[in-house]
Scaffold this motif. Sequence first.
Motif, mmCIF file in Angstrom:
data_model
loop_
_atom_site.group_PDB
_atom_site.id
_atom_site.type_symbol
_atom_site.label_atom_id
_atom_site.label_comp_id
_atom_site.label_asym_id
_atom_site.label_seq_id
_atom_site.Cartn_x
_atom_site.Cartn_y
_atom_site.Cartn_z
ATOM 1 N N LYS A 27 47.998 38.779 47.928
ATOM 2 C CA LYS A 27 48.350 40.092 47.400
ATOM 3 C C LYS A 27 49.711 39.977 46.730
ATOM 4 C CE LYS A 27 49.229 44.818 48.878
ATOM 5 N NZ LYS A 27 49.234 45.731 50.031
ATOM 6 N N THR A 28 49.794 40.424 45.476
ATOM 7 C CA THR A 28 51.058 40.300 44.751
ATOM 8 C C THR A 28 51.760 41.627 44.574
ATOM 9 O OG1 THR A 28 49.979 40.521 42.607
ATOM 10 C CG2 THR A 28 50.276 38.303 43.457
ATOM 11 N N ALA A 29 50.993 42.684 44.384
ATOM 12 C CA ALA A 29 51.628 43.959 44.078
ATOM 13 C C ALA A 29 50.684 45.102 44.392
ATOM 14 C CB ALA A 29 52.011 44.008 42.599
ATOM 15 N N THR A 30 51.275 46.297 44.548
ATOM 16 C CA THR A 30 50.474 47.507 44.629
ATOM 17 C C THR A 30 50.685 48.290 43.345
ATOM 18 O OG1 THR A 30 52.240 48.665 45.766
ATOM 19 C CG2 THR A 30 50.558 47.651 47.143
ATOM 20 N N LEU A 31 49.774 49.164 43.067
ATOM 21 C CA LEU A 31 49.785 49.915 41.811
ATOM 22 C C LEU A 31 49.991 51.395 42.086
ATOM 23 C CD1 LEU A 31 46.777 48.022 40.233
ATOM 24 C CD2 LEU A 31 49.204 47.647 39.763
ATOM 25 N N GLY A 32 51.171 51.724 42.582
ATOM 26 C CA GLY A 32 51.528 53.113 42.832
ATOM 27 C C GLY A 32 50.560 53.803 43.759
ATOM 28 N N ALA A 33 50.205 55.029 43.403
ATOM 29 C CA ALA A 33 49.317 55.852 44.225
ATOM 30 C C ALA A 33 47.857 55.728 43.790
ATOM 31 C CB ALA A 33 49.755 57.311 44.141
ATOM 32 N N SER A 34 47.542 54.719 43.015
ATOM 33 C CA SER A 34 46.178 54.583 42.517
ATOM 34 C C SER A 34 45.204 54.340 43.664
ATOM 35 C CB SER A 34 46.084 53.429 41.517
ATOM 36 O OG SER A 34 46.331 52.198 42.151
ATOM 37 N N THR A 35 43.972 54.809 43.451
ATOM 38 C CA THR A 35 42.912 54.571 44.430
ATOM 39 C C THR A 35 41.777 53.764 43.822
ATOM 40 O OG1 THR A 35 41.826 56.660 43.894
ATOM 41 C CG2 THR A 35 43.423 56.683 45.703
ATOM 42 N N ALA A 36 41.866 53.475 42.516
ATOM 43 C CA ALA A 36 40.830 52.689 41.850
ATOM 44 C C ALA A 36 41.421 51.904 40.684
ATOM 45 C CB ALA A 36 39.726 53.598 41.331
ATOM 46 N N VAL A 37 41.115 50.624 40.638
ATOM 47 C CA VAL A 37 41.472 49.792 39.491
ATOM 48 C C VAL A 37 40.275 49.798 38.557
ATOM 49 C CG1 VAL A 37 42.011 47.452 38.722
ATOM 50 C CG2 VAL A 37 43.064 48.349 40.798
ATOM 51 N N ASN A 38 40.488 50.230 37.310
ATOM 52 C CA ASN A 38 39.390 50.323 36.348
ATOM 53 C C ASN A 38 39.200 49.030 35.560
ATOM 54 O OD1 ASN A 38 38.966 52.998 37.113
ATOM 55 N ND2 ASN A 38 40.488 53.713 35.663
ATOM 56 N N GLN A 39 40.278 48.495 35.037
ATOM 57 C CA GLN A 39 40.196 47.299 34.203
ATOM 58 C C GLN A 39 41.457 46.467 34.377
ATOM 59 O OE1 GLN A 39 37.647 46.406 32.000
ATOM 60 N NE2 GLN A 39 36.497 48.140 32.803
ATOM 61 N N ILE A 40 41.303 45.152 34.232
ATOM 62 C CA ILE A 40 42.439 44.230 34.190
ATOM 63 C C ILE A 40 42.305 43.451 32.896
ATOM 64 C CG2 ILE A 40 43.575 42.231 35.223
ATOM 65 C CD1 ILE A 40 42.462 43.130 37.929
ATOM 66 N N ARG A 41 43.381 43.379 32.132
ATOM 67 C CA ARG A 41 43.384 42.617 30.885
ATOM 68 C C ARG A 41 44.599 41.705 30.867
ATOM 69 N NH1 ARG A 41 38.793 43.938 30.871
ATOM 70 N NH2 ARG A 41 37.796 45.305 29.375
ATOM 71 N N VAL A 42 44.365 40.462 30.456
ATOM 72 C CA VAL A 42 45.434 39.464 30.345
ATOM 73 C C VAL A 42 45.562 39.086 28.884
ATOM 74 C CG1 VAL A 42 46.180 37.162 31.066
ATOM 75 C CG2 VAL A 42 44.923 38.617 32.665
ATOM 76 N N HIS A 43 46.781 39.109 28.380
ATOM 77 C CA HIS A 43 47.005 38.761 26.974
ATOM 78 C C HIS A 43 46.685 37.286 26.765
ATOM 79 C CE1 HIS A 43 48.797 38.374 23.050
ATOM 80 N NE2 HIS A 43 48.954 39.692 23.018
ATOM 81 N N PRO A 44 45.889 36.950 25.744
ATOM 82 C CA PRO A 44 45.452 35.559 25.564
ATOM 83 C C PRO A 44 46.525 34.600 25.066
ATOM 84 C CG PRO A 44 44.644 36.901 23.776
ATOM 85 C CD PRO A 44 45.283 37.842 24.758
ATOM 86 N N THR A 45 47.609 35.117 24.495
ATOM 87 C CA THR A 45 48.632 34.211 23.959
ATOM 88 C C THR A 45 50.025 34.446 24.512
ATOM 89 O OG1 THR A 45 49.032 35.651 22.048
ATOM 90 C CG2 THR A 45 47.358 33.911 21.794
ATOM 91 N N VAL A 46 50.208 35.468 25.322
ATOM 92 C CA VAL A 46 51.516 35.748 25.918
ATOM 93 C C VAL A 46 51.422 35.456 27.413
ATOM 94 C CG1 VAL A 46 53.315 37.461 26.315
ATOM 95 C CG2 VAL A 46 52.008 37.506 24.179
ATOM 96 N N ALA A 47 52.020 34.369 27.845
ATOM 97 C CA ALA A 47 51.944 33.947 29.245
ATOM 98 C C ALA A 47 52.504 35.024 30.172
ATOM 99 C CB ALA A 47 52.706 32.643 29.445
ATOM 100 N N GLY A 48 51.724 35.367 31.196
ATOM 101 C CA GLY A 48 52.172 36.309 32.213
ATOM 102 C C GLY A 48 51.987 37.767 31.877
ATOM 103 N N ASP A 49 51.491 38.094 30.690
ATOM 104 C CA ASP A 49 51.347 39.479 30.249
ATOM 105 C C ASP A 49 50.017 40.046 30.760
ATOM 106 O OD1 ASP A 49 52.058 41.809 28.953
ATOM 107 O OD2 ASP A 49 51.286 41.165 27.005
#
Length: 90
Positions: A27-49
């Motif tokens: 586990k790395t982080a929590t996302l505030g008061a959210s109760t559902a993660v809808n989508q995760i997107r990673v930038h293809p050319t910017v490391a760590g984004d």
Amino acid sequence: MILLGPGCRLPKNSVYVSSNVGVTFAKTATLGASTAVNQIRVHPTVAGDVWVSTDVGLFHSTNFGSTFTQVGSGVTAGWSFGKNDTFSPF
């Protein structure tokens, strides 16, 4: 790096990351008061984004998902980054 979020049987406001091809996750982080993660997107050319849309808004990480900052509320859809195929009409 593998990120877990939507559809996984994990706490709904958390992000889990694997650095060993999915053998283990941390586990790395929590996302505030959210109760559902809808989508995760990673930038293809910017490391760590990493961008995560939730039921309470949009979160952004610039350090491979170690921490997230909420950058907007009300934005709950996920969008992709990328470059179109040179042969694609879109």
